[in-house]
Design an enzyme around this catalytic site. Structure first.
Site, PDB file in Angstrom:
ATOM      1  N   PHE A   1       0.848  -1.193   0.000  1.00 21.86           N
ATOM      2  CA  PHE A   1       0.000   0.000   0.000  1.00 21.86           C
ATOM      3  C   PHE A   1       0.881   1.239   0.000  1.00 21.86           C
ATOM      4  CE2 PHE A   1      -2.682   3.211   2.110  1.00 21.86           C
ATOM      5  CZ  PHE A   1      -3.752   3.199   1.236  1.00 21.86           C
TER       6      PHE A   1
ATOM      7  N   ARG B   1      -5.546   4.820  15.431  1.00 23.27           N
ATOM      8  CA  ARG B   1      -4.362   5.075  14.621  1.00 23.27           C
ATOM      9  C   ARG B   1      -3.205   4.220  15.119  1.00 23.27           C
ATOM     10  NH1 ARG B   1      -5.937   6.700   9.894  1.00 23.27           N
ATOM     11  NH2 ARG B   1      -6.330   8.931   9.662  1.00 23.27           N
TER      12      ARG B   1
ATOM     13  N   GLU C   1     -16.439   9.908   5.602  1.00 24.61           N
ATOM     14  CA  GLU C   1     -15.999   9.822   6.991  1.00 24.61           C
ATOM     15  C   GLU C   1     -16.922  10.520   7.983  1.00 24.61           C
ATOM     16  OE1 GLU C   1     -11.201   9.261   6.286  1.00 24.61           O
ATOM     17  OE2 GLU C   1     -11.902  11.082   7.291  1.00 24.61           O
TER      18      GLU C   1
ATOM     19  N   GLU D   1     -13.066  -0.770   3.866  1.00 24.13           N
ATOM     20  CA  GLU D   1     -11.732  -0.317   4.253  1.00 24.13           C
ATOM     21  C   GLU D   1     -11.495  -0.465   5.754  1.00 24.13           C
ATOM     22  OE1 GLU D   1     -10.836   3.565   2.716  1.00 24.13           O
ATOM     23  OE2 GLU D   1     -11.323   2.997   0.653  1.00 24.13           O
TER      24      GLU D   1
ATOM     25  N   GLU E   1     -13.022   1.008   8.134  1.00 18.33           N
ATOM     26  CA  GLU E   1     -13.099   2.293   8.831  1.00 18.33           C
ATOM     27  C   GLU E   1     -14.192   2.267   9.904  1.00 18.33           C
ATOM     28  OE1 GLU E   1     -11.483   5.445   5.518  1.00 18.33           O
ATOM     29  OE2 GLU E   1     -13.633   5.043   5.570  1.00 18.33           O
TER      30      GLU E   1
END
Length: 199
Positions: free
Chosen positions: A18, A69, A106, A152, A154
């Site tokens: 990635f 994160r 988001e 993804e 998320e």
């Protein structure tokens, strides 16, 4: 920079996924004159990024997102960070398009206007990433919830805060990432002008 100020002797790709990691052997011109010694440097090759601070000028509030994160896992007591809406320019898109798309994905927000703040390198000692930073005009009524693209992985929680509360969070260290700090401080300095034009 002149063409002969930097001499790339060798460049190899050590990893490509990635992201990409390259190793360069190079020399560059020194301030005293002449070329310096050969250096070996790893370069984290990244897509450029877009970060946008959604701002509701009518209510003087900002919309921030919170997500896990990995980079904060071992150096923070809480790796769920308060941040700006953000995404990578990994397709044939302009930064403004990415800002608007990511705001929907988001935070489920539509940005009616974008105000460019700046472009900057977050870590030029080892990465070529460049960040395009914006404030985006939004209507914060009804904002909130959990969003993000499931494909993804998320998991993004949306917060609506008075601008003053967000600035206090910068001051006491609850907001501790560069894009958020830069954008919030910029908005604090330019709030009157932004509200004047957007209200």
């Amino acid at each position: 920079m002149q063409q002969d100020d930097v001499e790339i002797i060798e460049r190899e790709t050590c990893f490509s996924g990635f992201y990409q990691l390259d190793r360069l052997q190079l020399r560059h011109r020194q301030f005293a004159g002449g070329m310096g010694p050969q250096l070996s440097r790893e370069l984290f090759v990244r897509h450029d990024a877009v970060c946008v601070l959604p701002y509701d000028p009518q209510h003087d509030v900002v919309v921030l997102i919170e997500q896990f994160r990995i980079g904060a896992l071992e150096k923070s007591t809480n790796p769920w960070l308060l941040e700006l809406v953000a995404g990578l320019i990994d397709k044939d898109e302009q930064p403004e398009e990415v800002a608007r798309r990511e705001a929907v994905e988001e935070a489920n927000l539509t940005l009616s206007s974008l105000w460019p703040i700046t472009q900057y390198y977050p870590s030029p000692g080892g990465s070529d990433e460049r960040v395009h930073l914006f404030v985006g005009r939004c209507d914060s009524q009804g904002a909130g919830g959990v969003h993000g693209l499931a494909e993804e992985g998320e998991d993004i929680r949306v917060h609506v805060w008075p601008l003053e509360d967000a600035l206090d969070a910068v001051k006491d260290g609850r907001i501790d990432n560069a894009a958020s700090i830069i954008a919030l401080q910029w908005l604090a300095l330019n709030r009157a002008e932004v509200r004047g034009l957007w209200s």
